[in-house]
Structures are given as C-alpha cells and as structure tokens.
Scaffold this active site. Structure first.
Site, PDB file in Angstrom:
ATOM      1  N   CYS A 115       0.808  -1.226   0.000  1.00 29.77           N
ATOM      2  CA  CYS A 115       0.000   0.000   0.000  1.00 29.77           C
ATOM      3  C   CYS A 115       0.839   1.272   0.000  1.00 29.77           C
ATOM      4  CB  CYS A 115      -0.949   0.000   1.204  1.00 29.77           C
ATOM      5  SG  CYS A 115      -2.133  -1.367   1.180  1.00 29.77           S
ATOM      6  N   HIS A 265      -3.715   7.115   1.398  1.00 32.36           N
ATOM      7  CA  HIS A 265      -3.985   5.779   0.871  1.00 32.36           C
ATOM      8  C   HIS A 265      -5.417   5.387   1.216  1.00 32.36           C
ATOM      9  CE1 HIS A 265      -3.938   1.598   0.011  1.00 32.36           C
ATOM     10  NE2 HIS A 265      -3.982   1.247   1.267  1.00 32.36           N
ATOM     11  N   ASN A 295     -10.008  -0.732  -2.094  1.00 35.72           N
ATOM     12  CA  ASN A 295      -8.567  -0.599  -1.865  1.00 35.72           C
ATOM     13  C   ASN A 295      -7.824  -1.168  -3.069  1.00 35.72           C
ATOM     14  OD1 ASN A 295      -5.925  -0.639  -1.024  1.00 35.72           O
ATOM     15  ND2 ASN A 295      -6.293  -1.700   0.910  1.00 35.72           N
TER      16      ASN A 295
END
Length: 338
Positions: A115, A265, A295
C-alpha cells in the site's frame, strides 16, 4: 551551478469497466451493503475480466499519464512499477509493461511495498532525478486483486475490501527557480517494521513453508488468500500515518493548515477519518475515492490524484500532502507542490 527539482508533470489512471457493487458481493459472501459501508466506506469496486492482467491496467494508466504530460513513450528513461499482484512470479511486471509500451533498454525497477508502494516509488524517482542520471520517470502503481480473493463467506472480511486499478505519474527533471512556488516534490519519508509482517500477509506460496512452495494442504487451508488482523492494522495505520504526515510537513516548513489537498492511501474510510481527526484536518481537504474503487493498494494515491484533478479539487500550484500505510508493516509520507 544550475539546481534541479523533481516535478510531477503528468498524471493518469485506469480502472477496468466492470463494476461490482456491495449488492453483488451479498450474493457471494453472505455480507450486506450496510455492513460493508459502515466498516469500510466502500460502495463499489472495479474487477477485471479473466483475460486482463496487472500490466494491462498499468499500460493504460501510463499512456494516460504521458498524454497528460504532453510526452511520448520515447521521452521516458525509467519505469518504477509498484505492485503486490504481479503478472507472474518473475520476471518483474515492469518488464512486461516496458515491452507493451515499446521502450526497450531503459531502466526498469519493480518494488514490493504494497500500500505504500507508490510513495516509495515517488521517493526513488525523486532521488534518481536529482542525481542527474534520469530525466523522465514513469511511476506506476497497479493491482489485480480480484483474481486472488476468497469470494466465499470464509473470505468476506478481506474480500470486500479490494478492487482492481492502476494509477501513474510522470516525474521529470526541471530547473529550480523558486523553492517556494515551483511545482516540485518537496520531501518524502519512508518507514517499515517487519515485526508485524504476519499481521497482514499472504502466507503461500513461499519458500519459508518447508519443502514445497505450495501444497494441496495449503490450498485447502486457504493459505494462498490474504489474511489480516484488522484491529492491529487500524491502530498502527492511524498512528503511523499521523506521525509521518506531521513530520513531512514540519520538515517542509509548512503547517497542516497550509496544505490544500490531502491524498491518503485508500484502505478504509474510518482510517482516513481518524487520521484527519487526530491532526485536526478538515475532512473537506481529504480527497477520498475508496467508495468508488475499494482498496487498490499501490494504485490508490495516483488514482485519487487523477480523480481530484478531473474534479477540479486539485490544481496546478497547490500544496499536497500524502500518507500511506500497509503490509510489512510499511508506511510513508510525502509533500509536493502539484
């Protein structure tokens, strides 16, 4: 002596056309739209078809970034590719992307920081640019999660979180004229703590599992699907993102109030809201896209940057601060002037 800077000169993104809403997942995972939205903020995500790979998504994002930068593929002298869902175990997906772009012999680097991969990639590009060795670098984050998720009720806690997509930027060398007003990458900060590596991971296949990388028993136990300790991730993500964001702004000599747009993020809307609360940031300054895409790991920040520009929220000259947290644990922050 001429001083140089690294500037983000082009931004692009791409998501596959097929949309899966929470209502679609209700039929697969014995979950509900209400449960998913309350815990994650996600409404829908995009998933690829069976013939689309990670480098396919990256190709489209890179072409869009090049168009936005008013450049051609021949202008690029390096590719930095961040992904945890490669086309194949080896070689790196950056090589497959390079071939599809038609630019052989340039530098290609794959990174596996999950990530935080995009911010790690931006930091690496900045260093190469400032060293004088490269002039125009494609930094791309792309993921195909959908092919590796447990879409049964057993995997619903993780399976509802992830989407497929890609985002890319062109980072270019430019002469530094005014440190206060020039568009440039001002700073980046990168961190990791491997003591928490097994709190968010995919155990198999792997070479630390005995005599075989993968076995029927591992498959039966679901070891090839992502596993997460959600509470631990939430606690560390909010703490670390707030810490590194505050540090990056302090080192840049700017206050949080001076930042125009925050690009976090996109792992969980609750995480981003908590970070904003901890730092006293108005949520109106935080641009979120998780509700649309889920995500997309290394792609979330550049994908969000592109959406923010298209929406008129992010404009040339604005001050941007970004932070990410993910598996490893890894976390990172950056400040730049768009």
């Amino acid at each position: 002596m001429t001083k140089f800077r690294s500037e983000i000169t082009g931004v692009g993104s791409y998501v596959p056309p097929k949309v899966f809403t929470n209502f679609d997942l209700e039929k697969m995972m014995e979950t509900t739209d209400e449960w998913i939205q309350q815990r994650t903020g996600i409404v829908q995500r995009h998933w690829v078809d069976e013939n689309t790979s990670t480098s396919d998504l990256a190709l489209q994002a890179c072409l869009n970034a090049l168009k936005n930068a008013n450049m051609e593929t021949k202008d690029i002298d390096m590719i930095i590719f961040a992904t945890l869902s490669p086309d194949h175990d080896f070689p790196g997906t950056g090589c497959f992307l390079q071939a599809k772009l038609g630019i052989p012999e340039i530098t290609v680097l794959d990174i596996r920081q999950q990530c935080t991969g995009f911010l790690y990639g931006i930091s690496i590009a900045d260093k190469f640019i400032l060293s004088g060795s490269h002039k125009n670098i494609l930094v791309v984050g792309a993921e195909v999660h959908s092919k590796g998720l447990d879409k049964t009720p057993n995997g619903r806690n993780v399976g509802v979180l992830f989407g497929d997509g890609a985002g890319a930027v062109v980072v270019s060398r430019r002469e530094l004229v005014n440190e206060k007003t020039d568009s440039r990458i001002i700073n980046t900060h990168l961190y990791a703590d491997g003591n928490f590596a097994k709190e968010l991971w995919i155990p198999a296949p792997g070479n630390a599992l005995g005599s075989e990388r993968i076995s029927h028993q591992m498959l039966e136990e679901g070891m090839h699907y992502p596993q997460m300790n959600g509470k631990t991730v939430f606690v560390h993500a909010t703490k670390r993102m707030a810490e590194c964001l505050r540090h990056s702004c302090s080192e840049a000599g700017v206050t949080l109030d001076e930042v125009d747009v925050f690009l976090f993020h996109q792992a969980n809307m609750r995480i981003n809201s908590k970070v904003a609360e901890m730092l006293g940031i108005p949520e109106s300054k935080v641009f979120n896209t998780i509700q649309h895409y889920g995500n997309t790991t290394a792609a979330t920040i550049p994908l969000g940057m592109d959406d923010a520009m298209k929406a008129g929220v992010l404009k040339k000259g604005m001050l941007v601060a970004s932070a990410a947290f993910g598996a490893g644990f890894t976390w990172a922050s950056a400040v730049w002037r768009q």
